[in-house]
Design a protein around this motif. Sequence first.
Motif, short mmCIF file in Angstrom:
data_model
loop_
_atom_site.label_atom_id
_atom_site.label_comp_id
_atom_site.label_asym_id
_atom_site.label_seq_id
_atom_site.Cartn_x
_atom_site.Cartn_y
_atom_site.Cartn_z
N UNK A 172 0.83 -1.22 0.00
CA UNK A 172 0.00 0.00 0.00
C UNK A 172 0.85 1.26 0.00
N UNK A 173 2.06 1.15 -0.49
CA UNK A 173 2.97 2.29 -0.43
C UNK A 173 2.48 3.42 -1.34
N UNK A 174 2.47 4.64 -0.83
CA UNK A 174 1.97 5.74 -1.68
C UNK A 174 2.77 5.91 -2.97
N UNK B 189 -7.36 0.98 -5.99
CA UNK B 189 -6.32 1.89 -6.47
C UNK B 189 -5.32 2.30 -5.40
N UNK B 190 -5.66 1.97 -4.15
CA UNK B 190 -4.76 2.34 -3.07
C UNK B 190 -4.50 3.85 -3.03
N UNK B 191 -5.54 4.61 -3.33
CA UNK B 191 -5.45 6.07 -3.31
C UNK B 191 -6.59 6.60 -2.45
N UNK C 216 -5.96 -6.09 6.72
CA UNK C 216 -5.60 -4.68 6.52
C UNK C 216 -6.83 -3.82 6.24
N UNK C 217 -7.74 -4.36 5.44
CA UNK C 217 -8.92 -3.58 5.05
C UNK C 217 -10.04 -3.69 6.09
N UNK D 267 3.66 3.75 -4.94
CA UNK D 267 3.30 2.80 -6.00
C UNK D 267 2.52 3.47 -7.11
N UNK D 268 1.94 4.62 -6.78
CA UNK D 268 1.10 5.32 -7.76
C UNK D 268 1.59 6.74 -8.04
N UNK D 269 2.25 7.32 -7.08
CA UNK D 269 2.63 8.74 -7.19
C UNK D 269 4.15 8.84 -7.17
N UNK E 214 -9.59 4.91 1.95
CA UNK E 214 -8.72 4.62 0.82
C UNK E 214 -9.39 3.63 -0.12
#
Lengths: 533, 324
Positions: free
Chosen positions: A187-189, B87-89, B58-59, A191-193, B83
């Motif tokens: 879930x590392x930020x 997409x983990x965003x 985790x979720x 990974x997308x940014x 979150x």
Amino acid sequence: MPQALTQSPKSSRLRTAMLVGLACLASAHAFAQDIKRGGTLVLGSTQVARHLNGAVQSGAATALPSTQLFASPLRFDDKWNAQPYLAEKWSLAADGKSLTLNLRKGAVFHDGKPITSEDVAFSIMTIKANHPFSSMMGPVEKVETPDPLTAIIRMNVPHPAIVLAMSPALCPILPKHIYGDGQDVKNHPRNSVDVVGSGPFRLVEFKAGQRTVLERFDKFFLPGKPYLDKLILSINPDAASLMLGLERGDIHIVPFTSAPADLKRLAANPKLVISPKGYEGIGAINWLAFNLTRKPLSDLAVRKAIATAIDKNFISKALQGGYSPVADSPIHSSSPFHVTDTVRYPFDVKKAAAMLDAAGYKAGPNGERFKLTIDFYPGPDDQQKNPAEYIRTALKKVGITVEVRTSADFPSWAKKMATRDFDMSMDANFNWGDPIIGVHRTYLSTNIRPIVWTNTQSYNNPKVDVLLNSAGSVMDPTQRKAYYAAFQKIVTDELPVYFIDQVGYHTISQKKVGNVPSTIWGTASPFDEVYLK
Amino acid sequence: MRFFRQLLSRVLQALALVLAVVVLNFILVHAAPGDPVETIAGVSGGMSPELMAQLRLQYGLDKPLYVQLAVYMGKVLSGDLGYSYFFNLPVASLIGERVPATLLLVLGAVLSAFVMGTTLGVLSARKPNGVLSQFITVLSMVGFAAPVFWMGIMLVILFASVFPILPVAGMRSIDSSGGGIADVLDVLHHLVLPTFTLGLVYLAQYSRLSRAAMLDVLGADFIRTARAKGLADRVVLYKHALRNALLPVVTVLGLQFGNVMAGAILVETVFNWPGLGRLAFESVLRRDYPTILGVLLFASIVVVVMNQVTDMVYRLIDPRINAQ
């Protein structure tokens, strides 16, 4: 006497070698001149990447951008041969328990920091802990780093798939200084940014589910590459729109196309090239899975009768336009471990009916023997739904009433598979290069789990377990092939699944695209050699 | 004072409504078969049970549903939409990224349908049995009867193959770098077909509604009086009749905002328009609970606010309501 004949054989050979060398140089020079640098290539895809880090996410959707952003130790050609990439040399120990990687000097990440063996060690242990394919790095115990450019991967058992596991799609090298900050890498930020890798392209923009924009990395470790200035991965969930984009010239490449109607129509377009190459590594097979915990499918004779009642050639030629060749084995025909000596079931309706009679399933007064259901993976209709509908009509002819059950979406179908709430199901299974990664999981009795794409058929044959475990722990390819040959024969005889066809994936590209990736991993490979004419 | 009491009462009602929608959505979304981890395993081509269990942990999916609901409500009340599992965003940033596209599409469709539909309705009301009126009636029927997704697909085929003059997918050209007047024109160019598709059904409705309302109003005494005073036909029609005939149209416009948002899901999917509708649709398929719930929450708030705005506009158009 001609002068040439007076020359010694040695000088003649020398002259020949020089001529060949000159010809090669001339050819290379001509090729180099043909390559046009610059330009923006647009790749269209229906597949949505969760994020861009292929170390913790498998699947083609992430592999496409991940292999551009992250370099891997090795890469593969179209004949399954490993090629140097980030590692300029490598050596696998004779006992198969260690792989030494010698990294290139001067290779840097997109942020300018040097790539060291520490990054390789960190990446491999991260993949082992987080990648969905647990068998890929499963035997890895540790990675030693005697110096900044040497990484030695130590395994507790011989691991014949370890070299293939160094592929770009499977082993992206992550910068430890970014991903080793203690956060969960899944879930590392980053990974997308602001993704930092060492691949031929660096990230400009990632819009989740929309597009990924990459641009040339000027300090890429292979001099002069990549040729393109920019690479845009454009996501459109509608395959028809992608095809229209190709025809209009908005999109240059669309991989993973299997719809026969599209392939047939676009084959007539003089501006496009259609190629089946590049899917050997993925090795996708459509199959009909049986739930062996349910009667009457637990009866081998019934499964054999069903197989005999299905005309695979009809599915391959009529339903899939001839683009998906018939499959007769659990291992894709492009794999070095594939054998043709398997048990086949030639289409014969009368024989199938007689087999059911002999097995004790006599037809009732209305001609019906028994009822079954068939589910299908909710993917492209031509690959799953249409064959399922055909199987319903084919089995009707032998007195089996089949109800086709539609799943609204993937989770609904996956739930049925995981909970064994099915009789039969049409599905696609990927080999993922080495059978250890993609094949073992669906046959090992130790992998009968409530999870999709495990051994959801509940197939249990101790002999198959032994064969697979043996093939997964010996290094000699000949010996491995022998184990897999025996495995293929048993599985096609016992039919936990009936292999229908090999998914006819094709890459469609504009003619103006040069060096369309055609290695075993196809477009899930670096685009450093791709160019626009 | 009375006004503020009414306002406070309305705000409290709206809040209660939104909270009820959140709870209902939460239960409905979780009632669908499968879960997000299975989807993630699916796009991964398989996953080990250990990793799946780790993700569920985790979720928070390992907890009972009422605990998950309590946790979610707590987060929502503190302004955290969570979150995206897929997409983990942050959901808020995913929604924020998509809102402009949807607003552009929805407002473009509603406003153009309102303006054009009302104009056509007024024109056809002037001569109810004229050729123009008949034509507009047929056009309205077709627009009303044609399903949005079908109309979209037909337009895609028409403008992709036969008359390739309009873009049929996306919000911008693929190689657009964004920014400047060229970008604005590019977006407007891409907006034409989705707006037309989404707006057509409402254009049909508004034209029928305004035609009927105009016919009704044109027969009223005050219109006869206005004509008797010798006012120009244009003044009678647009100043006196139209203002009154707009009331039912404005009411429907506000009440239908939710429908337009729902229609946007289909249009965004057909035209690959990167808005909230497409995000919602894809999130449902992926069981991306936080994203689905976030989008639904946003849509609920928009609908509630639009209803309030409609109420206020209604009062502005018809002073009698305030007087009452």
